[in-house]
Design an enzyme around this catalytic site. Structure first.
Site, PDB file in Angstrom:
ATOM      1  N   GLY A  44       0.825  -1.205   0.000  1.00  0.00           N
ATOM      2  CA  GLY A  44       0.000   0.000   0.000  1.00  0.00           C
ATOM      3  C   GLY A  44       0.854   1.248   0.000  1.00  0.00           C
ATOM      4  O   GLY A  44       2.019   1.233  -0.391  1.00  0.00           O
ATOM      5  N   CYS A  45       0.296   2.334   0.467  1.00  0.00           N
ATOM      6  CA  CYS A  45       1.005   3.619   0.497  1.00  0.00           C
ATOM      7  C   CYS A  45       2.247   3.531   1.377  1.00  0.00           C
ATOM      8  O   CYS A  45       2.167   3.094   2.530  1.00  0.00           O
ATOM      9  CB  CYS A  45       0.062   4.708   1.016  1.00  0.00           C
ATOM     10  SG  CYS A  45       0.835   6.324   1.206  1.00  0.00           S
TER      11      CYS A  45
END
Length: 220
Positions: A44-45
């Site tokens: 993810g981020c």
């Protein structure tokens, strides 16, 4: 004359001592560098993963960046299009004598949902995929074993979609992405999404954190 000789000898002695100290420091740094290993992880981020891994005892350095695509000199604007096939990743430099790769991977599974394909929550796209880039055959074997073990646990429901690929390259992200949460704690994404994740992480893994990050007397 005697004074001049004494001063001269003291100068020589100080020079020799200084050289010995410098050599010792260089040798110590060389030994330390030989001990350190690297692993590159995407979940993810990268803003979400980096502040947690930075707190871990045994992790020497965390750099956010891009890996896994075909384009050279990756940058945030291009990666965000999803067309470069790069993933947002964190590159960890760690001392395996202080924290093992299996321990790092256990935390990696905890910090993101490896059952979500090409996304994490509202962050959608190939750049947010779950992925492990291994540098050695041993890292590959450990990653595969760790994935199977975690998948059989009750941590997440469903089949893991995490890719385990050989490391090719790593492009550090722009400077403003490094330590993003520390510099922007009041930014909405940070305060709403990252801060609660960090608090949950610190509660569960308090005993694995560097001393300056350990919770004491229920203080965050």
């Amino acid at each position: 004359m005697k004074m001049i000789i004494v001063i001269y000898l003291n100068t020589i002695l100080q020079f020799l001592v200084s050289c010995h100290i410098n050599q010792s420091q260089e040798k110590k740094a060389e030994i330390m560098n030989k001990k350190l290993e690297k692993i590159t992880l995407g979940g993810g981020c990268f803003w979400c993963l980096s502040p947690c891994f930075e707190m871990l005892d045994g992790v020497n350095k965390v750099t956010v960046g891009y890996s896994g695509g075909e384009y050279e000199n990756a940058n945030y604007q291009d990666v965000c299009t999803g067309l470069t096939d790069h993933a947002e990743v964190v590159e960890l430099e760690y001392n395996p004598e202080e924290i093992s790769l299996l321990e790092i991977l256990d935390i990696f599974w905890y910090l993101h949902d490896p059952t979500q394909l090409n996304r994490q929550g509202n962050d959608i796209g190939r750049q947010y995929r779950s992925i492990i880039f291994y540098r050695t055959e041993e890292q590959k074997i450990l990653a595969e074993e760790s994935l199977k073990k975690s998948e059989k646990s009750d941590l997440w429901k469903g089949k893991y979609v995490t890719e385990i690929n050989p490391f090719k390259d790593f492009y550090p992200a722009e400077e403003y992405h490094q330590n993003y949460f520390i510099h922007n704690p009041n930014q909405p994404y940070c305060s709403v999404l990252i801060a609660p994740k960090i608090q949950k992480f610190r509660t569960k893994y308090n005993y694995k954190l560097k001393s300056e990050f350990q919770k004491r007397n229920n203080q965050i």
